[in-house]
Design a protein around this motif. Structure first.
Motif, PDB file in Angstrom:
ATOM      1  N   LYS A  78       0.819  -1.216   0.000  1.00 35.02           N
ATOM      2  CA  LYS A  78       0.000   0.000   0.000  1.00 35.02           C
ATOM      3  C   LYS A  78       0.850   1.263   0.000  1.00 35.02           C
ATOM      4  N   GLN A  79       2.041   1.208   0.593  1.00 32.79           N
ATOM      5  CA  GLN A  79       2.926   2.367   0.634  1.00 32.79           C
ATOM      6  C   GLN A  79       3.575   2.652  -0.724  1.00 32.79           C
ATOM      7  N   ASN A  80       3.607   1.660  -1.593  1.00 35.98           N
ATOM      8  CA  ASN A  80       4.319   1.790  -2.867  1.00 35.98           C
ATOM      9  C   ASN A  80       3.414   1.855  -4.082  1.00 35.98           C
ATOM     10  N   ILE A  81       2.110   1.953  -3.847  1.00 38.07           N
ATOM     11  CA  ILE A  81       1.174   2.007  -4.965  1.00 38.07           C
ATOM     12  C   ILE A  81       0.235   3.208  -4.814  1.00 38.07           C
ATOM     13  N   GLY A  82      -0.411   3.549  -5.924  1.00 36.83           N
ATOM     14  CA  GLY A  82      -1.547   4.458  -5.915  1.00 36.83           C
ATOM     15  C   GLY A  82      -2.741   3.688  -6.429  1.00 36.83           C
ATOM     16  N   TYR A  83      -3.930   4.167  -6.098  1.00 34.49           N
ATOM     17  CA  TYR A  83      -5.145   3.448  -6.505  1.00 34.49           C
ATOM     18  C   TYR A  83      -6.245   4.448  -6.827  1.00 34.49           C
ATOM     19  N   MET A  84      -6.897   4.229  -7.948  1.00 33.59           N
ATOM     20  CA  MET A  84      -8.029   5.065  -8.338  1.00 33.59           C
ATOM     21  C   MET A  84      -9.153   4.179  -8.820  1.00 33.59           C
ATOM     22  N   SER A  85     -10.313   4.355  -8.219  1.00 35.46           N
ATOM     23  CA  SER A  85     -11.500   3.602  -8.601  1.00 35.46           C
ATOM     24  C   SER A  85     -12.495   4.533  -9.265  1.00 35.46           C
ATOM     25  N   GLN A  86     -13.217   4.018 -10.253  1.00 34.07           N
ATOM     26  CA  GLN A  86     -14.258   4.813 -10.898  1.00 34.07           C
ATOM     27  C   GLN A  86     -15.363   5.163  -9.898  1.00 34.07           C
ATOM     28  N   LYS A  87     -15.684   4.213  -9.004  1.00 34.67           N
ATOM     29  CA  LYS A  87     -16.840   4.385  -8.122  1.00 34.67           C
ATOM     30  C   LYS A  87     -16.539   5.285  -6.930  1.00 34.67           C
ATOM     31  N   PHE A  88     -15.317   5.221  -6.398  1.00 33.51           N
ATOM     32  CA  PHE A  88     -14.986   6.068  -5.262  1.00 33.51           C
ATOM     33  C   PHE A  88     -13.522   6.460  -5.330  1.00 33.51           C
ATOM     34  N   SER A  89     -13.286   7.747  -5.517  1.00 35.30           N
ATOM     35  CA  SER A  89     -11.908   8.223  -5.552  1.00 35.30           C
ATOM     36  C   SER A  89     -11.709   9.478  -4.727  1.00 35.30           C
ATOM     37  N   LEU A  90     -12.762  10.282  -4.590  1.00 36.39           N
ATOM     38  CA  LEU A  90     -12.649  11.556  -3.900  1.00 36.39           C
ATOM     39  C   LEU A  90     -13.850  11.756  -2.978  1.00 36.39           C
ATOM     40  N   TYR A  91     -13.665  12.598  -1.984  1.00 35.12           N
ATOM     41  CA  TYR A  91     -14.772  12.967  -1.097  1.00 35.12           C
ATOM     42  C   TYR A  91     -15.472  14.198  -1.678  1.00 35.12           C
ATOM     43  N   GLU A  92     -16.723  14.037  -2.091  1.00 32.47           N
ATOM     44  CA  GLU A  92     -17.433  15.111  -2.777  1.00 32.47           C
ATOM     45  C   GLU A  92     -17.825  16.246  -1.847  1.00 32.47           C
ATOM     46  N   ASP A  93     -17.860  15.993  -0.533  1.00 35.95           N
ATOM     47  CA  ASP A  93     -18.224  17.053   0.409  1.00 35.95           C
ATOM     48  C   ASP A  93     -17.001  17.777   0.968  1.00 35.95           C
ATOM     49  N   LEU A  94     -15.822  17.496   0.400  1.00 41.38           N
ATOM     50  CA  LEU A  94     -14.610  18.262   0.692  1.00 41.38           C
ATOM     51  C   LEU A  94     -14.245  19.082  -0.540  1.00 41.38           C
ATOM     52  N   THR A  95     -13.510  20.166  -0.341  1.00 40.10           N
ATOM     53  CA  THR A  95     -13.085  20.975  -1.479  1.00 40.10           C
ATOM     54  C   THR A  95     -11.972  20.258  -2.251  1.00 40.10           C
ATOM     55  N   VAL A  96     -11.652  20.819  -3.405  1.00 38.99           N
ATOM     56  CA  VAL A  96     -10.558  20.281  -4.216  1.00 38.99           C
ATOM     57  C   VAL A  96      -9.271  20.234  -3.392  1.00 38.99           C
ATOM     58  N   MET A  97      -8.922  21.351  -2.759  1.00 37.35           N
ATOM     59  CA  MET A  97      -7.676  21.417  -1.997  1.00 37.35           C
ATOM     60  C   MET A  97      -7.720  20.490  -0.776  1.00 37.35           C
ATOM     61  N   GLU A  98      -8.869  20.408  -0.117  1.00 40.91           N
ATOM     62  CA  GLU A  98      -8.993  19.520   1.043  1.00 40.91           C
ATOM     63  C   GLU A  98      -8.790  18.066   0.650  1.00 40.91           C
ATOM     64  N   ASN A  99      -9.301  17.661  -0.521  1.00 46.12           N
ATOM     65  CA  ASN A  99      -9.095  16.302  -1.003  1.00 46.12           C
ATOM     66  C   ASN A  99      -7.619  16.040  -1.259  1.00 46.12           C
ATOM     67  N   ILE A 100      -6.950  16.998  -1.893  1.00 45.93           N
ATOM     68  CA  ILE A 100      -5.526  16.823  -2.196  1.00 45.93           C
ATOM     69  C   ILE A 100      -4.732  16.640  -0.903  1.00 45.93           C
ATOM     70  N   ARG A 101      -5.000  17.490   0.071  1.00 51.66           N
ATOM     71  CA  ARG A 101      -4.253  17.423   1.332  1.00 51.66           C
ATOM     72  C   ARG A 101      -4.597  16.164   2.120  1.00 51.66           C
ATOM     73  N   PHE A 102      -5.859  15.759   2.069  1.00 55.20           N
ATOM     74  CA  PHE A 102      -6.273  14.556   2.806  1.00 55.20           C
ATOM     75  C   PHE A 102      -5.561  13.323   2.262  1.00 55.20           C
ATOM     76  N   PHE A 103      -5.639  13.128   0.935  1.00 57.84           N
ATOM     77  CA  PHE A 103      -5.031  11.931   0.351  1.00 57.84           C
ATOM     78  C   PHE A 103      -3.510  11.998   0.367  1.00 57.84           C
ATOM     79  N   GLY A 104      -2.954  13.197   0.209  1.00 53.32           N
ATOM     80  CA  GLY A 104      -1.507  13.340   0.334  1.00 53.32           C
ATOM     81  C   GLY A 104      -1.029  12.934   1.712  1.00 53.32           C
ATOM     82  N   GLY A 105      -1.808  13.275   2.726  1.00 52.92           N
ATOM     83  CA  GLY A 105      -1.483  12.865   4.087  1.00 52.92           C
ATOM     84  C   GLY A 105      -1.566  11.364   4.269  1.00 52.92           C
TER      85      GLY A 105
END
Length: 247
Positions: A78-105
Motif C-alpha cells: 500500500k505504501q508503494n502504490i496508488g489506486y483510483m477507482s471509478q466508483k470512489f476516488s474523492l470525497y465530494e463534500d470536501l473541497t478540491v484542496m482539502e481532497n488533495i491534502r487529505f489523500f496526500g497525508g
C-alpha cells in the motif's frame, strides 16, 4: 520501458463460495509499462485489482507487488502504490484542496512537501479558481483528472486504475490518457482496467479476461495479428464468444 518485473502473479485465484471470480491468473508487468487489464463487466477485473492492491485476500496462488508478498506484506504494498477507482476516488463534500491534502497525508507526504505538491497539482490541472469549491460541484472529467493526480501525488512505483474513464466523454478520455502517458514517462507503472476496447490500443501490452480467466496476453498489434482482426473489439468478440456469459 524497464524490464524489471514489478507485478508477478502465479495462479492467483479468488473464490466466493462456489463462485470463482478469478481463476488461476498468471502474468508479469514490467517497470514503466502501461499494462491494460481488459474484459467485460463481471469478468473478474475488479476482484483481481483488489487482490493486487492488498485490499482482498486471495484464496490461493502467489503474487508479488513492487517486490512485496501479497500475503505477508500488504502494508508495504500500500505504501508503494496508488489506486483510483471509478466508483470512489474523492470525497465530494470536501473541497478540491482539502481532497488533495487529505489523500496526500494518507500517502505519507510531510507537511512542507504536501503544501508544495498541492499548489503544483492545482496549477498543473488549471484548477486555481476551483480549489476552494466542493468536489461534488465540479464536472466529472475534472474529478477523474484530479483523482488520478491525487493517486500519484506520492510518486508511487505502480498506480492501479480501475475503469478510470467510465462515464466520461471521448475528449476527456483522450486527455486522461495523455496524463497516463506523462506519468509513465516519469517511471510510474500503470495498471489500468477498462472495458473500452479502443483504449487497449494505448497500452504497451494487454491481457483480456473472460469469465475470471486470462484468455490472451500480448501487445495490441500481435493480438490483432493472432486473431486476424482489424480492431481490439474484434479480438475481444472472438474471445468472449466462447465465454459462459455468451452461451
Amino acid at each position: 520501458m524497464n524490464e524489471d518485473v514489478v507485478i508477478k502473479t502465479d495462479k492467483l485465484t479468488k473464490r466466493f463460495g462456489n463462485f470463482i471470480a478469478t481463476n488461476e491468473i498468471s502474468f508479469e508487468v514490467y517497470a514503466g509499462e502501461i499494462f491494460g487489464f481488459l474484459g467485460a463487466n463481471g469478468a473478474g477485473k475488479t476482484t483481481a485489482i483488489k487482490m493486487l492492491c492488498g485490499l482482498l485476500a486471495p484464496s490461493s496462488g502467489q503474487a508479488t507487488i513492487a517486490g512485496y508478498d501479497i500475503y505477508r506484506q500488504t502494508e508495504k504494498i500500500k505504501q508503494n502504490i496508488g489506486y483510483m477507482s471509478q466508483k470512489f476516488s474523492l470525497y465530494e463534500d470536501l473541497t478540491v484542496m482539502e481532497n488533495i491534502r487529505f489523500f496526500g497525508g494518507i500517502y505519507g507526504l510531510k507537511a512542507r512537501e504536501l503544501r508544495e505538491k498541492s499548489i503544483e497539482l492545482v496549477e498543473t490541472l488549471g484548477l486555481e479558481s476551483e480549489s476552494n469549491k466542493l468536489v461534488g460541484s465540479i464536472p466529472l472529467g475534472w474529478k477523474q483528472k484530479l483523482a488520478f493526480s491525487v493517486a500519484i501525488i506520492h510518486q508511487p512505483k505502480i498506480v492501479f486504475l480501475d475503469e478510470p474513464t467510465g462515464g466520461v466523454d471521448p475528449i476527456t478520455r483522450r486527455q486522461f490518457w495523455d496524463m497516463i502517458y506523462r506519468a509513465a514517462d516519469r517511471g510510474i507503472t500503470i495498471f489500468v482496467t477498462t472495458h473500452y476496447m479502443d483504449e487497449a490500443e494505448y497500452c504497451n501490452r494487454i491481457s483480456i479476461m473472460v469469465d475470471g480467466s486470462i484468455r490472451a496476453l500480448d501487445t495490441p498489434y500481435k493480438l490483432k495479428q493472432q486473431f486476424a482482426a482489424q480492431s481490439m473489439d474484434e479480438v475481444f468478440f472472438e474471445l468472449a464468444r466462447g465465454g459462459k456469459k455468451a452461451e
